[in-house]
Design an enzyme around this catalytic site. Structure first.
Site, mmCIF file in Angstrom:
data_model
loop_
_atom_site.group_PDB
_atom_site.id
_atom_site.type_symbol
_atom_site.label_atom_id
_atom_site.label_comp_id
_atom_site.label_asym_id
_atom_site.label_seq_id
_atom_site.Cartn_x
_atom_site.Cartn_y
_atom_site.Cartn_z
ATOM 1 N N ARG A 109 6.653 11.530 -142.694
ATOM 2 C CA ARG A 109 5.424 11.324 -141.929
ATOM 3 C C ARG A 109 5.729 11.250 -140.442
ATOM 4 O O ARG A 109 6.711 10.619 -140.025
ATOM 5 C CB ARG A 109 4.697 10.046 -142.401
ATOM 6 C CG ARG A 109 4.193 10.194 -143.815
ATOM 7 C CD ARG A 109 3.252 9.118 -144.267
ATOM 8 N NE ARG A 109 3.081 9.234 -145.719
ATOM 9 C CZ ARG A 109 2.243 10.085 -146.318
ATOM 10 N NH1 ARG A 109 1.465 10.864 -145.608
ATOM 11 N NH2 ARG A 109 2.186 10.165 -147.644
ATOM 12 N N ASP A 110 4.879 11.906 -139.648
ATOM 13 C CA ASP A 110 5.044 11.887 -138.195
ATOM 14 C C ASP A 110 4.849 10.462 -137.682
ATOM 15 O O ASP A 110 3.948 9.745 -138.126
ATOM 16 C CB ASP A 110 4.033 12.839 -137.537
ATOM 17 C CG ASP A 110 4.416 13.177 -136.101
ATOM 18 O OD1 ASP A 110 4.787 14.334 -135.849
ATOM 19 O OD2 ASP A 110 4.340 12.272 -135.244
ATOM 20 N N ILE A 111 5.678 10.070 -136.730
ATOM 21 C CA ILE A 111 5.630 8.708 -136.193
ATOM 22 C C ILE A 111 4.348 8.471 -135.385
ATOM 23 O O ILE A 111 3.914 7.331 -135.200
ATOM 24 C CB ILE A 111 6.894 8.447 -135.338
ATOM 25 C CG1 ILE A 111 7.188 6.959 -135.255
ATOM 26 C CG2 ILE A 111 6.806 9.075 -133.962
ATOM 27 C CD1 ILE A 111 8.582 6.638 -134.722
ATOM 28 N N ASN A 154 5.719 24.678 -133.355
ATOM 29 C CA ASN A 154 5.766 24.884 -131.909
ATOM 30 C C ASN A 154 7.126 25.439 -131.500
ATOM 31 O O ASN A 154 8.148 25.082 -132.084
ATOM 32 C CB ASN A 154 5.515 23.555 -131.182
ATOM 33 C CG ASN A 154 4.103 23.032 -131.420
ATOM 34 O OD1 ASN A 154 3.156 23.795 -131.478
ATOM 35 N ND2 ASN A 154 3.973 21.718 -131.572
ATOM 36 N N GLU A 184 8.861 19.505 -128.592
ATOM 37 C CA GLU A 184 9.554 18.351 -127.993
ATOM 38 C C GLU A 184 10.865 18.032 -128.686
ATOM 39 O O GLU A 184 11.782 17.494 -128.065
ATOM 40 C CB GLU A 184 8.643 17.108 -128.044
ATOM 41 C CG GLU A 184 7.479 17.214 -127.066
ATOM 42 C CD GLU A 184 6.497 16.070 -127.188
ATOM 43 O OE1 GLU A 184 6.664 15.220 -128.093
ATOM 44 O OE2 GLU A 184 5.556 16.038 -126.378
ATOM 45 N N VAL A 185 10.938 18.334 -129.977
ATOM 46 C CA VAL A 185 12.169 18.054 -130.729
ATOM 47 C C VAL A 185 12.762 19.399 -131.150
ATOM 48 O O VAL A 185 12.101 20.194 -131.845
ATOM 49 C CB VAL A 185 11.883 17.171 -131.962
ATOM 50 C CG1 VAL A 185 13.182 16.920 -132.727
ATOM 51 C CG2 VAL A 185 11.246 15.838 -131.543
ATOM 52 N N HIS A 214 10.493 22.386 -136.977
ATOM 53 C CA HIS A 214 9.698 21.563 -137.893
ATOM 54 C C HIS A 214 8.310 22.160 -138.039
ATOM 55 O O HIS A 214 7.719 22.637 -137.073
ATOM 56 C CB HIS A 214 9.610 20.111 -137.420
ATOM 57 C CG HIS A 214 9.285 19.961 -135.966
ATOM 58 N ND1 HIS A 214 10.214 20.137 -134.967
ATOM 59 C CD2 HIS A 214 8.128 19.677 -135.345
ATOM 60 C CE1 HIS A 214 9.649 19.953 -133.800
ATOM 61 N NE2 HIS A 214 8.364 19.680 -133.995
ATOM 62 N N MET A 215 7.822 22.107 -139.253
ATOM 63 C CA MET A 215 6.464 22.551 -139.555
ATOM 64 C C MET A 215 5.596 21.295 -139.629
ATOM 65 O O MET A 215 5.900 20.373 -140.376
ATOM 66 C CB MET A 215 6.482 23.285 -140.903
ATOM 67 C CG MET A 215 5.139 23.726 -141.411
ATOM 68 S SD MET A 215 5.323 24.413 -143.082
ATOM 69 C CE MET A 215 5.786 26.094 -142.708
ATOM 70 N N HIS A 216 4.533 21.257 -138.800
ATOM 71 C CA HIS A 216 3.572 20.162 -138.889
ATOM 72 C C HIS A 216 2.584 20.492 -140.001
ATOM 73 O O HIS A 216 1.990 21.586 -139.989
ATOM 74 C CB HIS A 216 2.765 20.030 -137.591
ATOM 75 C CG HIS A 216 3.553 19.654 -136.372
ATOM 76 N ND1 HIS A 216 3.545 18.385 -135.843
ATOM 77 C CD2 HIS A 216 4.359 20.385 -135.569
ATOM 78 C CE1 HIS A 216 4.310 18.349 -134.752
ATOM 79 N NE2 HIS A 216 4.808 19.555 -134.564
HETATM 80 P P1 5GP Z 1 6.814 18.993 -131.445
HETATM 81 O O1 5GP Z 1 5.996 18.659 -130.234
HETATM 82 O O2 5GP Z 1 8.286 19.121 -131.119
HETATM 83 O O3 5GP Z 1 6.274 20.160 -132.221
HETATM 84 O O4 5GP Z 1 6.641 17.759 -132.420
HETATM 85 C C1 5GP Z 1 7.539 16.699 -132.521
HETATM 86 C C2 5GP Z 1 6.905 15.676 -133.428
HETATM 87 O O5 5GP Z 1 7.903 14.765 -133.857
HETATM 88 C C3 5GP Z 1 5.820 14.842 -132.724
HETATM 89 O O6 5GP Z 1 4.604 14.984 -133.452
HETATM 90 C C4 5GP Z 1 6.373 13.434 -132.763
HETATM 91 O O7 5GP Z 1 5.381 12.457 -132.944
HETATM 92 C C5 5GP Z 1 7.363 13.486 -133.908
HETATM 93 N N1 5GP Z 1 8.494 12.579 -133.774
HETATM 94 C C6 5GP Z 1 9.299 12.446 -132.688
HETATM 95 N N2 5GP Z 1 10.259 11.538 -132.922
HETATM 96 C C7 5GP Z 1 10.057 11.084 -134.195
HETATM 97 C C8 5GP Z 1 10.741 10.120 -135.004
HETATM 98 O O8 5GP Z 1 11.723 9.508 -134.610
HETATM 99 N N3 5GP Z 1 10.253 9.922 -136.249
HETATM 100 C C9 5GP Z 1 9.163 10.596 -136.730
HETATM 101 N N4 5GP Z 1 8.773 10.319 -137.969
HETATM 102 N N5 5GP Z 1 8.498 11.505 -135.991
HETATM 103 C C10 5GP Z 1 8.941 11.743 -134.744
#
Ligand code: 5GP
Length: 116
Positions: free
Chosen positions: A30-32, A88, A96-97, A101-103
């Site tokens: 689950r997303d944080i 993304n 950002e990460v 990753h697939m949301h």
């Molecule tokens: P991006 O913007 O890279 O597509 O999405 C990164 C996602 O990772 C964001 O929705 C953010 O909330 C989630 N995220 C970042 N750090 C963590 C973490 O430590 N744990 C979890 N569960 N989600 C994270």
């Protein structure tokens, strides 16, 4: 060699996460900071930083992300109403990460794909 992110630590269980699925190829948690009632990240266990880094040898693993997404959507009870899958890439994509990753987003009507 790509630099590890916090997601590699989640895969290895070194930091806590609400993991909903894991096998030898992918991990889902689950997303944080959820942007919808269901917001789950589905990631390959192998570190691939961005979609730009995908190679033909990743086809099976990345195809598996969709199989897992469909399974989780069903378990979450959102399959019939529908949901959105988002990946993304880099700055303009809002990544950002840097571990692909697939949301999986659902549980409400998500509106238009892009904000104006
Ligand atoms: P991006 O913007 O890279 O597509 O999405 C990164 C996602 O990772 C964001 O929705 C953010 O909330 C989630 N995220 C970042 N750090 C963590 C973490 O430590 N744990 C979890 N569960 N989600 C994270």
């Amino acid at each position: 060699m790509a630099e590890e992110t916090i997601f590699s630590k989640i895969i290895r269980g070194e930091i806590p996460a609400n993991i909903v699925f894991q096998d030898d190829k992918v991990t889902a948690f689950r997303d944080i900071s959820p942007q919808a009632p269901t917001h789950i990240l589905i990631i390959p266990n192998k570190l691939i930083p961005t979609v730009n880094d995908v190679t033909p040898e990743d086809e099976q693993t990345l195809g598996h992300l969709f199989v897992v997404a469909a399974k989780i959507a069903k378990e979450e009870g959102i399959a019939e109403d529908g949901y959105r899958l988002v990946i993304n890439c880099n700055k303009h994509g809002g990544q950002e990460v840097f571990h692909i990753h697939m949301h999986l987003l659902g549980g409400k009507s998500l509106g238009p794909l892009l904000s104006k």
